[in-house]
Design a protein around this motif. Sequence first.
Motif, PDB file in Angstrom:
ATOM      1  N   LEU A  93     -28.114 -64.424   7.784  1.00 48.87           N
ATOM      2  CA  LEU A  93     -27.108 -64.140   6.765  1.00 48.87           C
ATOM      3  C   LEU A  93     -27.739 -64.097   5.377  1.00 48.87           C
ATOM      4  O   LEU A  93     -28.469 -65.003   4.979  1.00 48.87           O
ATOM      5  CB  LEU A  93     -26.005 -65.196   6.808  1.00 48.87           C
ATOM      6  CG  LEU A  93     -25.044 -65.105   7.994  1.00 48.87           C
ATOM      7  CD1 LEU A  93     -24.152 -66.342   8.059  1.00 48.87           C
ATOM      8  CD2 LEU A  93     -24.195 -63.844   7.911  1.00 48.87           C
ATOM      9  N   SER A 102     -21.673 -61.358   7.631  1.00 46.40           N
ATOM     10  CA  SER A 102     -20.872 -61.665   8.807  1.00 46.40           C
ATOM     11  C   SER A 102     -19.939 -60.503   9.135  1.00 46.40           C
ATOM     12  O   SER A 102     -19.374 -59.868   8.250  1.00 46.40           O
ATOM     13  CB  SER A 102     -20.060 -62.935   8.570  1.00 46.40           C
ATOM     14  OG  SER A 102     -19.333 -63.299   9.721  1.00 46.40           O
ATOM     15  N   ASP A 136     -20.714 -65.528  11.083  1.00 41.42           N
ATOM     16  CA  ASP A 136     -20.882 -66.844  10.463  1.00 41.42           C
ATOM     17  C   ASP A 136     -20.175 -67.901  11.305  1.00 41.42           C
ATOM     18  O   ASP A 136     -19.579 -67.607  12.355  1.00 41.42           O
ATOM     19  CB  ASP A 136     -20.386 -66.835   9.021  1.00 41.42           C
ATOM     20  CG  ASP A 136     -18.902 -66.495   8.883  1.00 41.42           C
ATOM     21  OD1 ASP A 136     -18.157 -66.580   9.888  1.00 41.42           O
ATOM     22  OD2 ASP A 136     -18.481 -66.146   7.763  1.00 41.42           O
ATOM     23  N   GLU A 173     -26.408 -67.016  13.853  1.00 37.49           N
ATOM     24  CA  GLU A 173     -25.432 -65.977  13.571  1.00 37.49           C
ATOM     25  C   GLU A 173     -25.652 -64.693  14.372  1.00 37.49           C
ATOM     26  O   GLU A 173     -24.841 -63.774  14.315  1.00 37.49           O
ATOM     27  CB  GLU A 173     -25.415 -65.644  12.071  1.00 37.49           C
ATOM     28  CG  GLU A 173     -26.775 -65.370  11.471  1.00 37.49           C
ATOM     29  CD  GLU A 173     -27.381 -66.594  10.802  1.00 37.49           C
ATOM     30  OE1 GLU A 173     -28.021 -66.428   9.744  1.00 37.49           O
ATOM     31  OE2 GLU A 173     -27.197 -67.704  11.328  1.00 37.49           O
TER      32      GLU A 173
END
Length: 459
Positions: free
Chosen positions: A316, A366, A395, A431
């Motif tokens: 991320l 995300s 996320d 993630e």
Amino acid sequence: MRDHIALRQVELPPPLAELEAEPVLSAEVYADRISRARARMRELGLTHLIVYADREHPGNSLYLTGFDPRFEEALVVLDLDNAPFILAGNESKAMIPGLTVAATAVLCQSLSLPGQDRSIQQRVSQALRQAGVGAESRVGLVGWRPITPTDSPAASYAYAVPAFILREIMEVTDHLPDATRVLMGIDGLRSRNEADQIALNEHRSTRAAGHVWRALEALQPGRSELAVAEHLGLNGLPLTAHVMLTTGTGQVVGLCSPSDRVIRHGELLSTAVGLQGGLTSRAGYVLRAGELDERRVDFAAGYFAAIAAWYRGLTLGASTAGIAEQTTRELAKSSIRPLLNPGHLQHIDEWLDSPFAAGSPGTIHSGMSLQADIIPVGDTPDLVANCEDALAIADADLRAELAERYPRTWARITARRAFMTGTLGLQIAEEVLPLSDRQAVLPPALLSPSSVLVAAHSA
């Protein structure tokens, strides 16, 4: 071979015996998408959004309304208050009443196939006025792809729609900026997928992978390409690309469809199946692992090292340009270059856009749905490899929602992550959600499907 990559016999995850019924996008999902599109419209000072679609390019229409035009072109018209209007021809109009989204069908017969009836309402301009578009409307037009300044100096007013439709729209209104990036591109609404869409993508990606691996496991020299392709076992779900399976001795163009050509021992093979939600592709040699020469193994190992670097970079907030640079640098160590961008956004369509390019300001966020699509080009055309699968970025909150609402989807994702890290030795962040069965499994010798490349530190 690269010192940290090894060719190893592993126990592959077994193919799924069956899948549960696939997720269905609810009216609430579409209502939220329309609400977010209207918020973007207000930011841009628009009263209407006109969204173009056709059989090859249904993604934007499907995203907003679930409408998938067949044979014909179509337009979705969204204003700030009413249910969407869908302008459709003689045949596609019949699909609108069954949509999850409440939409108003507007017959526009000039969108029909040549030679069909035009006697009721022919003109696009007439249908647009019926949908509430007029001279005072401030309209944004969404084509099937963005047009950039490098594509056309007039990019802000260049549109990826047929010219006759554009002229009809401009007869109604002359306020018509290109608004394709409302939906497409790294900042478009379609780059941020809900849990429901990710679950649907996983279902389709799992099926796509199953099709490809069934064909690979049926591969035998002496069979024709079409005979092997029969083992894909396609079930009628909408495709995002022609079915691909091609072989040869020199350069193999992976986009080709299967033919009656007989597959010979030692040849190159490339195959792919793309469903709406994800594509799986593999390429290698019609050989057993013990028949691979050092040059072919080294090429595949250099390619797999780049795949490992690409997956490792997906965190991320990470720079997509940085990931592209690292991947390209890793390929170059083995005298390989990527044919296209190393990876891209996917959605309902196979290629939505790609931020994996030098100079891209994009970052990993995300809700992204991605293709691990790194096509290697070596010094000579007799070298081949490909290992393409779909994945999502989520996320902590999105992961928790997926796990709670789609437990069987989440169980498959968790098992794939364990295999990728524990058996293949890949480093992936929390993630990163693998959506394809046998994700990142790369057997260079396709007659030995369980002899695959792994990172050397794996168990």
